[in-house]
Scaffold this motif. Structure first.
Motif, PDB file in Angstrom:
ATOM      1  N   GLN A 298       0.835  -1.195   0.000  1.00 26.26           N
ATOM      2  CA  GLN A 298       0.000   0.000   0.000  1.00 26.26           C
ATOM      3  C   GLN A 298       0.874   1.252   0.000  1.00 26.26           C
ATOM      4  O   GLN A 298       0.578   2.218  -0.701  1.00 26.26           O
ATOM      5  CB  GLN A 298      -0.917   0.002   1.211  1.00 26.26           C
ATOM      6  CG  GLN A 298      -1.844   1.204   1.260  1.00 26.26           C
ATOM      7  CD  GLN A 298      -2.676   1.221   2.521  1.00 26.26           C
ATOM      8  OE1 GLN A 298      -2.526   0.374   3.375  1.00 26.26           O
ATOM      9  NE2 GLN A 298      -3.552   2.189   2.631  1.00 26.26           N
ATOM     10  N   ASP A 299       1.937   1.235   0.759  1.00 31.31           N
ATOM     11  CA  ASP A 299       2.813   2.409   0.832  1.00 31.31           C
ATOM     12  C   ASP A 299       3.604   2.601  -0.452  1.00 31.31           C
ATOM     13  O   ASP A 299       3.915   3.731  -0.824  1.00 31.31           O
ATOM     14  CB  ASP A 299       3.781   2.271   2.014  1.00 31.31           C
ATOM     15  CG  ASP A 299       3.054   2.343   3.351  1.00 31.31           C
ATOM     16  OD1 ASP A 299       1.925   2.878   3.370  1.00 31.31           O
ATOM     17  OD2 ASP A 299       3.610   1.850   4.351  1.00 31.31           O
TER      18      ASP A 299
ATOM     19  N   GLN B  26      -2.857   2.207  -3.404  1.00 34.59           N
ATOM     20  CA  GLN B  26      -3.409   3.161  -2.438  1.00 34.59           C
ATOM     21  C   GLN B  26      -4.801   3.607  -2.863  1.00 34.59           C
ATOM     22  O   GLN B  26      -5.711   3.680  -2.039  1.00 34.59           O
ATOM     23  CB  GLN B  26      -2.490   4.376  -2.307  1.00 34.59           C
ATOM     24  CG  GLN B  26      -1.251   4.116  -1.492  1.00 34.59           C
ATOM     25  CD  GLN B  26      -0.370   5.352  -1.399  1.00 34.59           C
ATOM     26  OE1 GLN B  26      -0.612   6.348  -2.079  1.00 34.59           O
ATOM     27  NE2 GLN B  26       0.648   5.274  -0.560  1.00 34.59           N
TER      28      GLN B  26
END
Length: 101
Positions: free
Chosen positions: A82-83, A89
């Motif tokens: 996700q990062d 995201q």
């Protein structure tokens, strides 16, 4: 012995007369008996259905349930993905805003 025979005969005659009189009400008595049995059963079922379970039964049943376990490495990997990715995201943000889409 004749008095005993007479009393026996008279009591049997009286009993047979009583049975004949009560025979008319046999259907009504049967229906009343069935209604009483069904009423008792309904009350008993209602009583047993509304009682809460005991603490021992709750503890016994709660011990059988399995708590789902999520592996920490999978959580870390999802957070890292996700990062690192913008498209991931946005996918996570869309899923958070409307999870049933």
């Amino acid at each position: 012995m004749t008095k005993k025979d007479l009393t026996l005969k008279t009591s049997l005659a009286q009993l047979s007369k009583l049975v004949l009189k009560l025979r008319r009400y046999s259907l009504l008595a049967f229906i009343a008996l069935v209604v009483l049995i069904y009423g008792f059963l309904l009350l008993r079922i209602n009583n047993l259905g509304s009682t809460p379970p005991s603490n021992g039964a709750i503890i016994n049943e709660s011990g059988k349930t399995k708590v789902p376990h999520i592996d920490e490495s999978v959580v870390r990997q999802l957070k890292a993905l996700q990062d690192n990715s913008v498209s991931v995201q946005t996918l996570f943000d869309e899923a958070r805003s409307n999870p049933f889409q």
